[in-house]
Scaffold this active site. Structure first.
Site, mmCIF file in Angstrom:
data_model
loop_
_atom_site.group_PDB
_atom_site.id
_atom_site.type_symbol
_atom_site.label_atom_id
_atom_site.label_comp_id
_atom_site.label_asym_id
_atom_site.label_seq_id
_atom_site.Cartn_x
_atom_site.Cartn_y
_atom_site.Cartn_z
ATOM 1 N N ASP A 1 0.832 -1.207 0.000
ATOM 2 C CA ASP A 1 0.000 0.000 0.000
ATOM 3 C C ASP A 1 0.860 1.248 0.000
ATOM 4 O OD1 ASP A 1 -2.179 1.960 0.791
ATOM 5 O OD2 ASP A 1 -3.282 0.073 0.979
ATOM 6 N N LEU B 1 -6.215 -4.475 -5.586
ATOM 7 C CA LEU B 1 -7.232 -3.557 -5.059
ATOM 8 C C LEU B 1 -6.746 -2.114 -5.006
ATOM 9 C CD1 LEU B 1 -8.335 -6.357 -4.081
ATOM 10 C CD2 LEU B 1 -9.073 -5.217 -2.015
ATOM 11 N N LYS C 1 -10.593 2.021 -14.797
ATOM 12 C CA LYS C 1 -11.002 0.653 -14.448
ATOM 13 C C LYS C 1 -11.403 -0.129 -15.706
ATOM 14 C CE LYS C 1 -10.877 0.478 -9.830
ATOM 15 N NZ LYS C 1 -10.222 -0.559 -9.038
ATOM 16 N N ARG D 1 -17.646 8.679 0.969
ATOM 17 C CA ARG D 1 -18.748 7.949 0.351
ATOM 18 C C ARG D 1 -19.975 8.022 1.250
ATOM 19 N NH1 ARG D 1 -15.478 2.720 -1.628
ATOM 20 N NH2 ARG D 1 -14.058 3.455 -0.005
ATOM 21 N N ARG E 1 5.227 -13.248 -15.048
ATOM 22 C CA ARG E 1 6.576 -13.744 -14.734
ATOM 23 C C ARG E 1 6.547 -14.910 -13.768
ATOM 24 N NH1 ARG E 1 7.999 -8.411 -15.064
ATOM 25 N NH2 ARG E 1 7.495 -8.091 -12.874
ATOM 26 N N TYR F 1 -11.563 7.469 -13.013
ATOM 27 C CA TYR F 1 -11.830 6.214 -12.308
ATOM 28 C C TYR F 1 -12.516 5.212 -13.231
ATOM 29 C CZ TYR F 1 -13.554 3.176 -8.493
ATOM 30 O OH TYR F 1 -13.822 2.117 -7.662
ATOM 31 N N THR G 1 -19.973 -0.965 -1.641
ATOM 32 C CA THR G 1 -19.711 -1.825 -0.483
ATOM 33 C C THR G 1 -19.369 -0.949 0.717
ATOM 34 O OG1 THR G 1 -18.919 -3.517 -1.990
ATOM 35 C CG2 THR G 1 -18.283 -3.760 0.317
ATOM 36 N N PHE H 1 -2.360 6.148 0.448
ATOM 37 C CA PHE H 1 -3.051 7.358 -0.042
ATOM 38 C C PHE H 1 -4.406 7.494 0.655
ATOM 39 C CE2 PHE H 1 -5.835 9.326 -3.433
ATOM 40 C CZ PHE H 1 -5.501 10.625 -3.083
#
Ligand code: NAD
Ligand code: UDP
Length: 323
Positions: A32, A72, A148, A185, A105, A144, A174, A35
């Site tokens: 991660d 993710l 995606k 959100r 790979r 976005y 979700t 952010f």
């Protein structure tokens, strides 16, 4: 025991996935750049010797030997993905290339966390996977949505051209514990507003609909998808079929908390989808009867408990500057 890489592992969904995969006896590497993620989401996992954390940005390549990758990493809240839209597209597109290159790979299986946003402001309702969507390529949500969509294209092209073992899920709205209180959100916004005694901010007239899935249902679907036979790539919708207006969501939160917060109306953001509801027939067929099972009221109650504890703990931990 599998060795599994989770990009965006310190975020809301990623932290639940780390927890579940460790509980199932796997070795988990959480990658991660923090952010929108936070160490507090994974702090309780740090003592586990099979858990490793790496600070890294997936727009640059990353090398590791793993069996599986869950990709993710990407800010998911409109507020955060619009903060630096160029970076959002880079994260989706370059991140996908880097993770697919890695999977190629080391011959790992790789799952992409795609989104219902690939359907844009859908004209077909509910949305099945073979609907191509209605997306504005040059609007505020495009970094976005198109990022995606391009990532899905890359996943299928690496699969078709190079035989990479890919899985694509399209996640519908979700919610649950570990969402950042400043995430922006709707579910976390309304809950935090109510718990602080602030007004509930509804954008537009509140009649737009969303289908809200509790995070545990999603995690179950993600694991089932990862474990489908090679060659079944998806995309597969993962979401709760029950749809609600934003007014109904606010009323549910007010009823559960017994709060007297007022509802106020603010302008609707540009390109805000009017409706969204998953057709989950494919998920049910391919993922051993998977369905989102946790009703909104139950999921909201659990999430409200989380934020209550979070907000009160934070308050007592904050040093007081007046002393
Ligand atoms: P989140 O913002 O809580 O988590 C995203 C994580 O990715 C954060 O920890 C963030 O720090 C990290 N990240 C962002 N850019 C990165 C980069 N360049 N390199 C490394 N790490 C980076 O969001 P979430 O709700 O947990 O979403 C997780 C994934 O699921 C995202 O890809 C999102 O698009 C997808 N998704 C979520 C929803 C939802 O309703 N929660 C719906 C559809 C799709
Ligand atoms: N929304 C709202 N108040 C808020 C935050 C969001 O009314 O404080 C609305 C938003 O305009 C959208 C819906 O809630 O219609 C869901 O927004 P969110 O950002 O959670 O996710 P989206 O599905 O739009 O990506």
């Amino acid at each position: 025991m599998k060795r599994i890489l989770i990009t965006g592992g310190a975020g809301f969904i990623g932290s639940h996935l780390c927890n579940r995969l460790l509980k199932e006896g796997n070795e988990v590497i959480c990658l991660d750049n923090y952010f929108t993620g936070n160490k507090r989401n994974i702090i309780t996992l740090m003592d586990n010797p099979y858990f490793e954390v790496v600070r890294h940005d997936i727009t640059t390549p990353f090398f590791i030997e793993v069996d599986e990758i869950y990709n993710l990493a990407c800010p998911a809240s409109p507020v955060h993905y619009q903060y630096n839209p160029i970076k959002t597209t880079k994260t989706s597109v370059m991140g996908a290339i880097n993770m697919l290159g890695l999977a190629k790979r080391v011959k790992a299986r790789v799952l992409q966390a795609s989104t219902s946003e690939v359907y844009g402001d859908p004209e077909i309702h509910p949305q099945p996977e073979d609907y191509w969507g209605n997306v504005n390529p040059i609007g505020p949500r495009s970094c976005y949505d198109e990022g995606k969509r391009c990532a899905e294209t890359l996943f299928m092209d690496y699969h078709n051209q190079n035989g990479v073992d890919v899985k694509i899920i399209r996640i519908f709205n979700t919610y649950g514990p570990n969402m950042n209180p400043d995430d922006g959100r709707v579910v976390s916004n309304f809950i935090v507003q109510v718990l602080k005694g602030d007004d509930i901010t509804i954008f537009g007239n509140g009649k737009q609909t969303r289908s809200f899935q509790y995070v545990d249902d999603l995690i179950e679907g993600m694991l089932r998808m990862m474990n489908t036979p090679r060659g079944f790539t998806g995309p597969v919708n993962l979401g709760n079929k029950q749809k609600f207006t934003m007014l109904e969501l606010a009323e549910n939160i007010l009823a559960i908390t017994g709060s007297t917060s007022k509802i106020i109306f603010k302008p609707l953001p540009k390109d805000d989808p009017r409706q969204r509801q998953p057709d989950t027939t494919l998920a049910k067929d391919q993922l051993n009867g998977w369905e989102a099972r946790i009703p909104l009221k139950e999921g909201l109650a659990r999430t409200i408990d989380y934020f209550e504890t979070f907000l009160s703990t934070k308050r007592t931990m904050e040093p007081s500057i007046s002393h």
